[in-house]
Design an enzyme around this catalytic site. Structure first.
Site, short mmCIF file in Angstrom:
data_model
loop_
_atom_site.label_atom_id
_atom_site.label_comp_id
_atom_site.label_asym_id
_atom_site.label_seq_id
_atom_site.Cartn_x
_atom_site.Cartn_y
_atom_site.Cartn_z
N TRP A 192 29.73 -48.65 -5.51
CA TRP A 192 29.27 -49.54 -6.15
C TRP A 192 30.41 -49.39 -7.39
CZ3 TRP A 192 23.13 -47.22 -7.67
CH2 TRP A 192 22.32 -48.19 -7.41
N CYS A 197 16.09 -47.40 -2.92
CA CYS A 197 15.21 -48.38 -3.34
C CYS A 197 15.15 -49.95 -3.41
CB CYS A 197 14.53 -48.44 -5.26
SG CYS A 197 16.05 -47.93 -5.98
N HIS A 255 9.78 -51.67 -12.57
CA HIS A 255 10.28 -52.47 -12.82
C HIS A 255 10.10 -53.42 -13.78
CE1 HIS A 255 12.48 -51.22 -9.32
NE2 HIS A 255 13.33 -51.35 -9.56
N CYS A 300 11.09 -45.58 -8.48
CA CYS A 300 11.97 -45.37 -8.93
C CYS A 300 12.30 -44.88 -10.06
CB CYS A 300 12.84 -46.64 -9.32
SG CYS A 300 15.15 -46.82 -9.28
N1 GLN Z 1 17.84 -40.42 -9.59
C1 GLN Z 1 17.99 -41.28 -10.13
C2 GLN Z 1 16.77 -42.42 -11.65
O1 GLN Z 1 15.88 -41.65 -11.32
C3 GLN Z 1 17.78 -43.23 -9.33
C4 GLN Z 1 18.08 -44.12 -10.03
C5 GLN Z 1 17.96 -45.22 -8.66
O2 GLN Z 1 17.52 -44.99 -7.25
N2 GLN Z 1 18.62 -46.64 -8.98
O3 GLN Z 1 17.61 -43.00 -12.48
ZN ZN Z 2 15.29 -45.97 -6.74
#
Ligand code: GLN
Ligand code: ZN
Length: 750
Positions: free
Chosen positions: A559, A641, A692, A724
């Site tokens: 990223w 993810c 999400h 997530c």
């Molecule tokens: N530890 C991060 C969070 O909880 C993981 C984010 C991700 O997987 N994109 O936001």
């Molecule tokens: Zn994630």
């Protein structure tokens, strides 16, 4: 004569003008006409900028209000039936992208191996197409009215069909080629009638592994399209043509563009088979990274091509559309002059292309200033102590054992003895809601309106509050909530040496969303601990195990804008060493459970399957490097993810994390089949709450998902967690969902 050319310009604007206009339009604050006016202004400004930079072949129709693949769906009339009754063209277009009250949005996925997301075309059995050429024609004419005769850009039919999703069982989207060709042919005729001499037709799928069916579709389509009217420049980018070289070079079109930044070695192979009358467009300026071009190196490619092709058959261009680079380096007041001398954004890249073209036409002396400055920057870069740190290189060269002390089963026993967790232990992925208050406090701190002590106190309060909530709900392994982090990569980059941050280095990610990737310019090291303060503070507030939270080396790499003067694997190893030190420091501070997030590991996979193993080898090794410095009774978690794991299961297992949490709820546990079939040996937390969506999942739903998981995976390997981080959610739904999640775990235990 050799021509300087561009393949596409970033759309959003230096100050993200398009984003602001789009979002105002979506909110209803401005009308469509106002949005169109902003966009028209941007287009005019960008055409002019390209002209001023000395670019002779300037693209049109590279501008999109949301996405160029979505544009193509509209262009060929591939409107999913659920949107068919929307008559207003703007509402239809944005409805397809973002969904409407009545119809869910079309899917979105990554454009090849970039971080740009496109809207996936949807095609049905019996699909018909109908040309809607209004936009490419209007934009071509708009530029013409400004005195600029552009080369319209379109996504080619084979790439379009290859990226499309078949919405009916048994449909192969490529079978629709016969219906699609006449629409493209008609479009080309109309563009020619409007005056376009050339059309750029993008077929990046030519750098992928192609099936025989795709190859014959290419031949079939271009046999017609090559004769439709305008001359066609067939553009390929993001990689080498390899086994598709002959196919690409011999399709009956007037020109071919190749990416010589990603695949410099392909020049000779292409020159060897390129028919005698074709134009070659050499992509020698990196369209998707931010480093200044070494003009002498780039020119050696130009010279080799020119030697073979002679006059009138050469174009000099960026490797791909500049869509993937920020707009202009000039306004970067945060970067010092030396650092800036190593960088080039879109505008600077166009100047490089113009300089190379001038040198080709009139000799290097004609572009002496540009070449000399480029050579000086390259020499300074090579010698700079800011970039090359002997201590970092020496450490990276050391052999470090990537294995944990013991194998997983021995570690598991020690961890179970230490933490004594119930079966189906519950945890979260790390972040808790980044509320308006959290964002406002950070902004105030950055602006100097809130002092360091005040900001710190605010973060402590948020963290403590979050711990109490987790205790009350009854989660087993707690997190501190990540309130001190703006972004999971930026937070670490800001504390590591070798990273820089731009002010306006925005790149479109999808629609109105832009990201500002950190710049990894030099050897990476960690001056001091990065997360121990917050993890230790949080751990001191509770008797329950506190999970330390880190971003993994592959994700940090993936990223960011990454330096190109050494292999990516080497840069990743340096980051891996920095994370390893952080992991060891967390352990020393008493943090017994540490999560190293690698959500981007899968998306780093090379475009060609033959390159997968090499990538997975170093990517997995860098993760292991970061994780293997601790004792057996320290439990390492990882999180991923958006992943399809099925084809990379062995690599995931080799990471050897004690626990992996994965996004599964959207695929209704399909993913778990991969873990089951592979007999994944370590512990797994299949995400049972789709974060999400704003919906609060029922306890019963989560139990069903866990029962499904337990069908294939031994229950004593399973954890219960969301799929997530929770930072985009609000507190009420988070609390309610976590209560249900903990109750689901309790029911499973009983
Ligand atoms: N530890 C991060 C969070 O909880 C993981 C984010 C991700 O997987 N994109 O936001
Ligand atoms: Zn994630």
């Amino acid at each position: 004569m050799t021509r300087s050319a561009n393949l596409g310009f970033p759309r959003v604007g230096l100050h993200r003008e398009l984003k602001k206009a789009q979002e105002s339009y979506w909110k209803g604050d401005i009308d469509a006409a106002a949005l169109h006016a902003v966009a028209k202004d941007l287009r005019a400004r960008h055409w002019k900028l390209q002209q001023d930079a000395g670019i002779e072949v300037i693209p049109s129709n590279d501008f999109a209000y949301y996405d160029h693949v979505l544009d193509t769906s509209v262009l060929v009339g591939a409107i999913p039936p659920r949107f068919a009754d929307i008559t207003d063209p703007d509402q239809l277009y944005f409805g397809m992208a973002r969904g409407t009250a009545a119809a869910p949005a079309m899917e979105m996925t990554k454009w090849f191996d970039t971080n740009y997301h496109f809207i996936v075309p949807e095609l049905h059995a019996g699909q018909t197409f109908a040309l809607n050429a209004a936009k490419p024609l209007a934009h071509y004419n708009e530029a013409k009215a400004l005195g600029i005769d552009t080369r319209p850009v379109i996504v080619g039919p084979i790439t379009f069909l290859s990226l499309a999703k078949a919405k009916d069982e048994g449909l192969d989207t490529l079978d629709l080629i016969d219906q699609l060709i006449p629409v493209y042919a008609d479009l080309l005729r109309q563009l020619a009638a409007a005056g376009a001499q050339w059309v750029q037709i993008d077929e990046p799928v030519l750098v992928l592994d192609l099936s025989d069916k795709q190859k014959s579709a290419f031949k079939k389509a271009y046999a017609t399209l090559g004769k439709a009217g305008p001359k066609l420049l067939l553009t390929t980018y993001f990689g080498a043509l390899l086994d598709n070289t002959e196919l690409a070079a011999t399709l009956p079109v007037a020109g071919l563009h190749i990416d010589l930044v990603r695949a410099p070695e392909q020049l000779d192979a292409v020159l060897a088979v390129l028919p005698g009358d074709k134009v070659l467009s050499v992509g020698v300026v990196d369209g998707r990274n931010i480093w200044r071009t070494n003009l002498d190196t780039a020119f050696s490619f130009v010279a080799r091509a020119w030697d073979k092709l002679g006059p009138d058959r050469l174009e000099i261009a960026p490797s791909c559309s500049l869509l993937h680079s920020p707009v202009d380096l000039d306004g970067e007041t945060n970067l010092d002059a030396e650092l800036k001398s190593w960088l080039a954004f879109a505008k600077q890249k166009l100047n490089e292309i113009a300089a190379l073209t001038l040198a080709q036409k009139q000799g290097r002396g004609a572009a002496k200033l540009a070449f000399d400055a480029s050579a000086a920057a390259a020499a300074a870069h090579k010698a700079s102590p800011r970039i090359h740190k002997a201590a970092v290189k020496a450490r990276s060269a050391e052999a470090i054992n990537l294995d944990r002390v013991s194998g997983f089963l021995a570690r598991r026993d020690k961890q179970r003895a230490r933490f004594n967790l119930p079966s189906y232990p519950t945890t979260t992925i790390g972040s808790f809601p980044q509320t308006k208050e959290v964002r406002e406090a950070r902004a105030a701190y950055k602006k100097g309106l809130l002092d360091a002590a005040g900001y710190d106190a605010f973060l402590e309060k948020e963290t403590e509050n979050t711990i109490r909530i987790q205790e009350e709900i009854g989660l087993d392994v707690l997190v501190h909530g990540e309130f001190e982090r703006n972004d999971m990569v930026e937070y670490f980059g800001e504390q590591l040496d070798g990273f820089a941050f731009t002010k306006n280095g925005w790149v479109q990610s999808y629609g109105s969303r832009c990201v500002k990737p950190p710049v990894i310019f030099g050897d990476v090291s960690r001056p001091s601990a990065m997360t121990v303060r917050w993890s230790a503070f949080a751990a001191s507030l509770t008797d329950r195990p506190m999970k330390g939270m880190l971003t993994g080396p592959v994700t940090i790499l993936q990223w960011s804008f990454v330096r190109v003067d050494q292999p990516r694997s080497e840069t990743c190893r340096q980051i891996g060493l920095a994370i390893r030190d952080e992991v060891v420091d967390l352990e020393k501070a008493g943090i017994g459970i540490i999560q190293i997030d690698e959500p981007a590991l899968r998306e780093g996979l090379p475009l060609r399957q033959r390159d997968w193993d090499a990538y997975l080898r170093w990517a997995v090794d860098c993760f292991r490097l970061s994780a293997s410095g601790v004792e057996d009774d320290t439990q390492i978690h990882t999180h991923m993810c958006y992943a399809e794991f099925n084809d990379i299961m062995p690599a995931i297992a080799e990471m050897d994390a004690d626990v992996i949490s994965i996004e599964t709820s959207r695929s209704a546990m399909e993913l778990l089949e991969a873990f089951r079939d592979f007999k994944y040996p370590n512990e797994i937390g299949p995400g049972v709450w789709d974060i999400h969506s704003p919906r609060v999942p029922d306890q019963a739903d989560m139990e069903v998902l866990m029962h499904k998981a337990a069908e294939g995976i031994p229950a004593d390997q399973l954890w219960v967690n969301p799929d997530c981080g929770l930072k985009t959610r609000g507190w009420p739904e988070v609390k309610a969902s976590l209560v249900n999640l903990v109750n689901a775990a309790k029911a499973l235990r009983a």
